[in-house]
Motif scaffolding. Sequence first.
Motif, PDB file in Angstrom:
ATOM      1  N   ARG A  93      41.936  -4.892  47.476  1.00 59.81           N
ATOM      2  CA  ARG A  93      40.779  -4.915  46.583  1.00 59.81           C
ATOM      3  C   ARG A  93      39.530  -5.251  47.396  1.00 59.81           C
ATOM      4  NH1 ARG A  93      44.252  -3.026  43.991  1.00 59.81           N
ATOM      5  NH2 ARG A  93      45.048  -3.597  41.929  1.00 59.81           N
ATOM      6  N   THR A  94      38.363  -4.953  46.809  1.00 59.09           N
ATOM      7  CA  THR A  94      37.090  -5.132  47.517  1.00 59.09           C
ATOM      8  C   THR A  94      36.380  -6.405  47.053  1.00 59.09           C
ATOM      9  OG1 THR A  94      36.925  -2.722  47.488  1.00 59.09           O
ATOM     10  CG2 THR A  94      34.951  -3.931  48.113  1.00 59.09           C
ATOM     11  N   THR A  96      33.007  -9.426  48.293  1.00 59.40           N
ATOM     12  CA  THR A  96      31.762  -9.597  49.035  1.00 59.40           C
ATOM     13  C   THR A  96      31.849 -10.870  49.871  1.00 59.40           C
ATOM     14  OG1 THR A  96      30.604  -8.627  47.144  1.00 59.40           O
ATOM     15  CG2 THR A  96      29.247  -9.840  48.748  1.00 59.40           C
ATOM     16  N   ASP A 112      33.700 -15.512  46.687  1.00 58.18           N
ATOM     17  CA  ASP A 112      33.719 -16.005  45.308  1.00 58.18           C
ATOM     18  C   ASP A 112      34.459 -14.980  44.459  1.00 58.18           C
ATOM     19  OD1 ASP A 112      32.286 -18.163  46.134  1.00 58.18           O
ATOM     20  OD2 ASP A 112      30.444 -17.656  45.057  1.00 58.18           O
ATOM     21  N   VAL A 114      36.326 -13.616  40.939  1.00 60.32           N
ATOM     22  CA  VAL A 114      36.240 -13.673  39.481  1.00 60.32           C
ATOM     23  C   VAL A 114      37.638 -13.745  38.872  1.00 60.32           C
ATOM     24  CG1 VAL A 114      35.598 -12.312  37.438  1.00 60.32           C
ATOM     25  CG2 VAL A 114      34.065 -12.399  39.418  1.00 60.32           C
ATOM     26  N   HIS A 116      39.656 -13.046  35.509  1.00 60.37           N
ATOM     27  CA  HIS A 116      39.424 -12.239  34.303  1.00 60.37           C
ATOM     28  C   HIS A 116      39.814 -13.078  33.091  1.00 60.37           C
ATOM     29  CE1 HIS A 116      40.841  -8.700  37.055  1.00 60.37           C
ATOM     30  NE2 HIS A 116      39.848  -9.368  37.575  1.00 60.37           N
ATOM     31  N   PRO A 124      46.156  -8.163  40.655  1.00 61.21           N
ATOM     32  CA  PRO A 124      46.630  -8.963  41.781  1.00 61.21           C
ATOM     33  C   PRO A 124      45.546  -9.855  42.377  1.00 61.21           C
ATOM     34  CG  PRO A 124      46.857  -6.583  42.220  1.00 61.21           C
ATOM     35  CD  PRO A 124      46.348  -6.733  40.811  1.00 61.21           C
ATOM     36  N   GLY A 125      44.287  -9.391  42.366  1.00 64.93           N
ATOM     37  CA  GLY A 125      43.205 -10.197  42.927  1.00 64.93           C
ATOM     38  C   GLY A 125      42.933 -11.428  42.081  1.00 64.93           C
ATOM     39  N   SER A 126      42.735 -11.197  40.787  1.00 67.29           N
ATOM     40  CA  SER A 126      42.442 -12.301  39.874  1.00 67.29           C
ATOM     41  C   SER A 126      43.623 -13.276  39.811  1.00 67.29           C
ATOM     42  CB  SER A 126      42.156 -11.715  38.495  1.00 67.29           C
ATOM     43  OG  SER A 126      42.067 -12.700  37.532  1.00 67.29           O
ATOM     44  N   THR A 169      31.037  -9.715  38.715  1.00 63.81           N
ATOM     45  CA  THR A 169      31.626  -9.260  39.987  1.00 63.81           C
ATOM     46  C   THR A 169      30.549  -9.040  41.045  1.00 63.81           C
ATOM     47  OG1 THR A 169      31.566  -6.940  39.295  1.00 63.81           O
ATOM     48  CG2 THR A 169      33.620  -8.152  38.880  1.00 63.81           C
ATOM     49  N   ARG A 309      36.387  -1.224  36.708  1.00 66.51           N
ATOM     50  CA  ARG A 309      36.390  -0.437  35.483  1.00 66.51           C
ATOM     51  C   ARG A 309      37.335  -1.062  34.478  1.00 66.51           C
ATOM     52  NH1 ARG A 309      37.388   5.768  34.086  1.00 66.51           N
ATOM     53  NH2 ARG A 309      36.774   5.541  31.927  1.00 66.51           N
ATOM     54  N   GLY A 311      40.018  -1.775  32.004  1.00 69.25           N
ATOM     55  CA  GLY A 311      41.286  -1.122  31.690  1.00 69.25           C
ATOM     56  C   GLY A 311      41.894  -0.345  32.839  1.00 69.25           C
ATOM     57  N   MET A 314      41.896  -1.171  40.194  1.00 68.41           N
ATOM     58  CA  MET A 314      41.284  -0.497  41.340  1.00 68.41           C
ATOM     59  C   MET A 314      42.394  -0.178  42.338  1.00 68.41           C
ATOM     60  SD  MET A 314      38.449  -0.534  40.020  1.00 68.41           S
ATOM     61  CE  MET A 314      37.214   0.181  41.055  1.00 68.41           C
TER      62      MET A 314
HETATM   63  C1  LIG Z   1      31.594  -3.541  46.917  1.00 69.41           C
HETATM   64  C2  LIG Z   1      32.352  -4.426  45.923  1.00 69.41           C
HETATM   65  C3  LIG Z   1      32.195  -5.806  46.021  1.00 69.41           C
HETATM   66  C4  LIG Z   1      32.888  -6.645  45.126  1.00 69.41           C
HETATM   67  N1  LIG Z   1      32.726  -8.000  45.253  1.00 69.41           N
HETATM   68  C5  LIG Z   1      33.446  -8.817  44.438  1.00 69.41           C
HETATM   69  C6  LIG Z   1      33.379 -10.244  44.613  1.00 69.41           C
HETATM   70  O1  LIG Z   1      32.742 -10.757  45.532  1.00 69.41           O
HETATM   71  N2  LIG Z   1      34.098 -11.018  43.740  1.00 69.41           N
HETATM   72  C7  LIG Z   1      34.869 -10.462  42.735  1.00 69.41           C
HETATM   73  O2  LIG Z   1      35.523 -11.210  42.001  1.00 69.41           O
HETATM   74  N3  LIG Z   1      34.941  -9.124  42.562  1.00 69.41           N
HETATM   75  C8  LIG Z   1      34.263  -8.296  43.392  1.00 69.41           C
HETATM   76  N4  LIG Z   1      34.362  -6.942  43.229  1.00 69.41           N
HETATM   77  C9  LIG Z   1      35.120  -6.411  42.084  1.00 69.41           C
HETATM   78  C10 LIG Z   1      36.629  -6.403  42.306  1.00 69.41           C
HETATM   79  O3  LIG Z   1      36.951  -5.588  43.428  1.00 69.41           O
HETATM   80  C11 LIG Z   1      37.301  -5.832  41.040  1.00 69.41           C
HETATM   81  O4  LIG Z   1      37.009  -6.622  39.925  1.00 69.41           O
HETATM   82  C12 LIG Z   1      38.797  -5.640  41.183  1.00 69.41           C
HETATM   83  O5  LIG Z   1      39.219  -4.847  40.085  1.00 69.41           O
HETATM   84  C13 LIG Z   1      39.557  -6.948  41.139  1.00 69.41           C
HETATM   85  O6  LIG Z   1      40.912  -6.658  41.352  1.00 69.41           O
HETATM   86  P1  LIG Z   1      42.070  -7.262  40.470  1.00 69.41           P
HETATM   87  O7  LIG Z   1      43.309  -7.102  41.272  1.00 69.41           O
HETATM   88  O8  LIG Z   1      41.712  -8.642  39.999  1.00 69.41           O
HETATM   89  O9  LIG Z   1      42.118  -6.339  39.187  1.00 69.41           O
HETATM   90  P2  LIG Z   1      42.642  -4.804  39.110  1.00 69.41           P
HETATM   91  O10 LIG Z   1      44.083  -4.736  39.479  1.00 69.41           O
HETATM   92  O11 LIG Z   1      41.714  -3.935  39.853  1.00 69.41           O
HETATM   93  O12 LIG Z   1      42.508  -4.515  37.581  1.00 69.41           O
HETATM   94  C14 LIG Z   1      43.455  -5.024  36.633  1.00 69.41           C
HETATM   95  C15 LIG Z   1      42.829  -5.114  35.272  1.00 69.41           C
HETATM   96  O13 LIG Z   1      41.805  -6.111  35.336  1.00 69.41           O
HETATM   97  C16 LIG Z   1      40.595  -5.574  34.859  1.00 69.41           C
HETATM   98  N5  LIG Z   1      39.507  -6.178  35.613  1.00 69.41           N
HETATM   99  C17 LIG Z   1      39.158  -5.961  36.909  1.00 69.41           C
HETATM  100  N6  LIG Z   1      38.091  -6.725  37.230  1.00 69.41           N
HETATM  101  C18 LIG Z   1      37.768  -7.420  36.119  1.00 69.41           C
HETATM  102  C19 LIG Z   1      36.781  -8.384  35.810  1.00 69.41           C
HETATM  103  N7  LIG Z   1      35.910  -8.804  36.711  1.00 69.41           N
HETATM  104  N8  LIG Z   1      36.758  -8.925  34.548  1.00 69.41           N
HETATM  105  C20 LIG Z   1      37.641  -8.531  33.606  1.00 69.41           C
HETATM  106  N9  LIG Z   1      38.623  -7.627  33.838  1.00 69.41           N
HETATM  107  C21 LIG Z   1      38.676  -7.086  35.071  1.00 69.41           C
HETATM  108  C22 LIG Z   1      40.682  -4.083  35.099  1.00 69.41           C
HETATM  109  O14 LIG Z   1      39.853  -3.391  34.214  1.00 69.41           O
HETATM  110  C23 LIG Z   1      42.145  -3.809  34.851  1.00 69.41           C
HETATM  111  O15 LIG Z   1      42.392  -3.638  33.474  1.00 69.41           O
HETATM  112  C24 LIG Z   1      33.713  -6.086  44.120  1.00 69.41           C
HETATM  113  C25 LIG Z   1      33.878  -4.689  44.049  1.00 69.41           C
HETATM  114  C26 LIG Z   1      33.211  -3.876  44.944  1.00 69.41           C
HETATM  115  C27 LIG Z   1      33.402  -2.390  44.853  1.00 69.41           C
END
Ligand SMILES: Cc1cc2nc3c(=O)[nH]c(=O)nc-3n(C[C@H](O)[C@H](O)[C@H](O)COP(=O)(O)OP(=O)(O)OC[C@H]3O[C@@H](n4cnc5c(N)ncnc54)[C@H](O)[C@@H]3O)c2cc1C
Length: 316
Positions: A93-94, A96, A112, A114, A116, A124-126, A169, A309, A311, A314
């Motif tokens: 995942r991406t 900053t 930092d 986030v 969810h 996996p990130g959260s 984010t 996005r 639902g 990434m």
């Molecule tokens: C250039 C760039 C920089 C970024 N910098 C940061 C950063 O510094 N810190 C940070 O926390 N994120 C950052 N993000 C966003 C982060 O990459 C996404 O939120 C990512 O989806 C988190 O991965 P995940 O494994 O938690 O969720 P995913 O596996 O990607 O998604 C699982 C589910 O969670 C939902 N979901 C994803 N993000 C959120 C959210 N924020 N709130 C509610 N539901 C969510 C999705 O819609 C999906 O349904 C950045 C993204 C980009 C492109």
Amino acid sequence: MTMTATPGSTVLPMLLAEVEVVSVERLSPTFVRVELGGRDLADYGVDGDRWDQRIKLVFPDPVTGAITSTEGADESWWATWLERPASERGHMRTYTIRDVRGSGEQTTLVVDMVLHLEGDLVGPGSTWASRAVPGDRIVLLAPRRGHPYGGIEFTPAPGAELLLVGDETAVPAICTVLEQLPDDARGAAFLEVPVAADVQDVRRPAGVEVVWLAREGDPLGVRLHDAVVTHLGIPGAEVEVGPGEVDPDLWETPYYSSSGEEVPGDVADGGGTYAWIAGESKVVPGLRRHLVNELGFDRRQVAFMGYWRRGVAMQS
Ligand SMILES: Cc1cc2nc3c(=O)[nH]c(=O)nc-3n(C[C@H](O)[C@H](O)[C@H](O)COP(=O)(O)OP(=O)(O)OC[C@H]3O[C@@H](n4cnc5c(N)ncnc54)[C@H](O)[C@@H]3O)c2cc1C
């Protein structure tokens, strides 16, 4: 492992390293600050300002706990990594870089993350961030000093009036940019966060107004949209974005277009307003429409980026 001075080994153009969680701080209900360290970070470096520099984190599989291997990585690492099953390679995942601390082998990168909290959407990130403790290990991809890496999208013309807009984010990126701006910078930043307790105290130049908007249960992006269109002098502008307008890979900058538009490949040379807008993929196009269609922003003055996005996980 180290990617540096082993005779005969390949030095990758980027830093690919297994690092360790050095500290974890729960900043607020939504944000967890994680500090990552390891000897390999001695080779971290960006040529010039870091601005909104992004990095990749590869999270261990939440079920198997497997950490992706970086052993013997060479130029083919990316393709080889993609071929491996997700349960083994982990999830990329991406994020900053919120801060860089220390130097040499004591260098740490601060991220930092986030959580969810709205709905039961987890990824996996959260999930990893919610459980992180010092000593946890994770793989990161980051800029290696002396090598071009990309991943900086904040490219205003000198002297441009700034418009920075983002949801939670993008808070790490916007706060990091604000802290690096010169004292004479001018403009405004709008940041939407889930709850008032997520508002952060951030250093800003006197000429940059910072507006925090707490959703407190309201739909995502509505407060942000209203505040920005009011700021731009187009009150009453609709927020609704049709399904056909949502680009799942939304990334429109002077250098790249996810919709395949022709890109100028450079930035405006001065004056006017530069807009940097990042967040959920359905919220960003609503603002983009007003800036491009109604206010006639040149694409050399804008960066519109879908950071996540609703639902959709990434994928990398
Ligand atoms: C250039 C760039 C920089 C970024 N910098 C940061 C950063 O510094 N810190 C940070 O926390 N994120 C950052 N993000 C966003 C982060 O990459 C996404 O939120 C990512 O989806 C988190 O991965 P995940 O494994 O938690 O969720 P995913 O596996 O990607 O998604 C699982 C589910 O969670 C939902 N979901 C994803 N993000 C959120 C959210 N924020 N709130 C509610 N539901 C969510 C999705 O819609 C999906 O349904 C950045 C993204 C980009 C492109």
